[in-house]
Design a protein around this motif. Structure first.
Motif, PDB file in Angstrom:
ATOM      1  N   ASN A 281       0.811  -1.216   0.000  1.00 37.03           N
ATOM      2  CA  ASN A 281       0.000   0.000   0.000  1.00 37.03           C
ATOM      3  C   ASN A 281       0.844   1.266   0.000  1.00 37.03           C
ATOM      4  OD1 ASN A 281      -2.596  -1.244   0.052  1.00 37.03           O
ATOM      5  ND2 ASN A 281      -2.181  -1.823   2.153  1.00 37.03           N
ATOM      6  N   SER A 282       1.960   1.252   0.712  1.00 35.53           N
ATOM      7  CA  SER A 282       2.756   2.471   0.833  1.00 35.53           C
ATOM      8  C   SER A 282       4.125   2.386   0.154  1.00 35.53           C
ATOM      9  CB  SER A 282       2.969   2.809   2.311  1.00 35.53           C
ATOM     10  OG  SER A 282       3.785   1.835   2.931  1.00 35.53           O
ATOM     11  N   GLY A 283       4.571   1.169  -0.159  1.00 40.74           N
ATOM     12  CA  GLY A 283       5.886   1.006  -0.755  1.00 40.74           C
ATOM     13  C   GLY A 283       7.013   0.949   0.262  1.00 40.74           C
ATOM     14  N   PHE A 284       6.681   1.029   1.554  1.00 40.22           N
ATOM     15  CA  PHE A 284       7.662   0.972   2.637  1.00 40.22           C
ATOM     16  C   PHE A 284       8.335  -0.397   2.644  1.00 40.22           C
ATOM     17  CE2 PHE A 284       8.407  -0.162   7.161  1.00 40.22           C
ATOM     18  CZ  PHE A 284       9.401   0.748   7.432  1.00 40.22           C
TER      19      PHE A 284
ATOM     20  N   THR B  50      -0.235  -5.104   5.041  1.00 40.42           N
ATOM     21  CA  THR B  50      -0.174  -4.188   6.174  1.00 40.42           C
ATOM     22  C   THR B  50       1.130  -4.378   6.925  1.00 40.42           C
ATOM     23  OG1 THR B  50      -2.565  -4.323   6.432  1.00 40.42           O
ATOM     24  CG2 THR B  50      -1.340  -3.442   8.265  1.00 40.42           C
ATOM     25  N   THR B  51       1.800  -3.276   7.209  1.00 40.90           N
ATOM     26  CA  THR B  51       2.992  -3.285   8.053  1.00 40.90           C
ATOM     27  C   THR B  51       2.835  -2.171   9.078  1.00 40.90           C
ATOM     28  OG1 THR B  51       4.210  -1.727   6.670  1.00 40.90           O
ATOM     29  CG2 THR B  51       4.466  -4.078   6.149  1.00 40.90           C
ATOM     30  N   SER B  52       3.855  -1.939   9.858  1.00 41.38           N
ATOM     31  CA  SER B  52       3.800  -0.863  10.843  1.00 41.38           C
ATOM     32  C   SER B  52       3.670   0.504  10.184  1.00 41.38           C
ATOM     33  CB  SER B  52       5.046  -0.901  11.724  1.00 41.38           C
ATOM     34  OG  SER B  52       6.201  -0.729  10.934  1.00 41.38           O
ATOM     35  N   ASP B  53       3.976   0.601   8.907  1.00 40.30           N
ATOM     36  CA  ASP B  53       3.871   1.868   8.192  1.00 40.30           C
ATOM     37  C   ASP B  53       2.426   2.252   7.897  1.00 40.30           C
ATOM     38  OD1 ASP B  53       5.246   4.084   6.893  1.00 40.30           O
ATOM     39  OD2 ASP B  53       4.505   3.235   5.011  1.00 40.30           O
ATOM     40  N   THR B  54       1.531   1.268   7.741  1.00 41.58           N
ATOM     41  CA  THR B  54       0.150   1.573   7.384  1.00 41.58           C
ATOM     42  C   THR B  54      -0.881   1.100   8.394  1.00 41.58           C
ATOM     43  OG1 THR B  54       0.050  -0.458   6.074  1.00 41.58           O
ATOM     44  CG2 THR B  54       0.580   1.583   4.898  1.00 41.58           C
ATOM     45  N   HIS B  55      -0.511   0.321   9.400  1.00 38.83           N
ATOM     46  CA  HIS B  55      -1.476  -0.191  10.379  1.00 38.83           C
ATOM     47  C   HIS B  55      -1.911   0.933  11.317  1.00 38.83           C
ATOM     48  CE1 HIS B  55      -3.279  -2.548  13.572  1.00 38.83           C
ATOM     49  NE2 HIS B  55      -3.355  -3.527  12.687  1.00 38.83           N
ATOM     50  N   PRO B  56      -3.218   1.096  11.551  1.00 41.27           N
ATOM     51  CA  PRO B  56      -3.711   2.193  12.394  1.00 41.27           C
ATOM     52  C   PRO B  56      -3.157   2.189  13.813  1.00 41.27           C
ATOM     53  CG  PRO B  56      -5.532   1.132  11.269  1.00 41.27           C
ATOM     54  CD  PRO B  56      -4.309   0.324  10.971  1.00 41.27           C
ATOM     55  N   PHE B  57      -2.839   1.038  14.366  1.00 40.41           N
ATOM     56  CA  PHE B  57      -2.292   0.978  15.721  1.00 40.41           C
ATOM     57  C   PHE B  57      -0.965   1.725  15.797  1.00 40.41           C
ATOM     58  CE2 PHE B  57       0.373  -0.981  18.978  1.00 40.41           C
ATOM     59  CZ  PHE B  57      -0.441  -0.835  20.087  1.00 40.41           C
ATOM     60  N   TYR B  58      -0.146   1.586  14.775  1.00 37.49           N
ATOM     61  CA  TYR B  58       1.167   2.225  14.773  1.00 37.49           C
ATOM     62  C   TYR B  58       1.132   3.654  14.243  1.00 37.49           C
ATOM     63  CZ  TYR B  58       2.886  -2.454  15.634  1.00 37.49           C
ATOM     64  OH  TYR B  58       3.099  -3.682  16.172  1.00 37.49           O
ATOM     65  N   THR B  59       0.225   3.933  13.303  1.00 35.25           N
ATOM     66  CA  THR B  59       0.201   5.257  12.684  1.00 35.25           C
ATOM     67  C   THR B  59      -0.693   6.236  13.426  1.00 35.25           C
ATOM     68  OG1 THR B  59      -1.640   4.686  11.227  1.00 35.25           O
ATOM     69  CG2 THR B  59       0.596   4.288  10.396  1.00 35.25           C
ATOM     70  N   GLY B  60      -1.658   5.727  14.194  1.00 38.05           N
ATOM     71  CA  GLY B  60      -2.591   6.603  14.891  1.00 38.05           C
ATOM     72  C   GLY B  60      -3.711   7.108  14.000  1.00 38.05           C
TER      73      GLY B  60
END
Length: 84
Positions: free
Chosen positions: A18-21, A50-60
């Motif tokens: 999703n983000s390319g991260f 989903t990774t920490s870059d796009t997951h709502p728990f990590y991104t807020g």
């Protein structure tokens, strides 16, 4: 350790589709796709949704704002009025 019974632990690159991260980590999972990393070496590429870059728990950030419950969404979808 006994030889030939343990999975092959190797470095792999995980990529958020999703983000390319991308990040480099170790894993026993392999892939037929490869990618050249920043250090000049080629590693297996594992694509993830989903990774920490796009997951709502990590991104807020929430992907979907408060949309109501199932019944509310059903009533709205079919243009129905709810009796009280």
């Amino acid at each position: 350790m006994k030889p030939e019974i343990h999975p092959n632990y190797q470095k792999v690159v995980y990529m958020d589709i999703n983000s390319g991260f991308k990040f480099l980590s170790g894993s026993v999972k392999g892939s037929s796709e490869t990618i050249e990393w920043e250090d000049g070496n080629t590693y297996p590429l594992i694509k993830m949704e989903t990774t920490s870059d796009t997951h709502p728990f990590y991104t807020g950030r929430q992907k979907f704002a408060d949309k109501g419950g199932r019944a509310d969404r059903f009533m709205q979808k079919y243009n129905m009025k709810q009796d009280n």
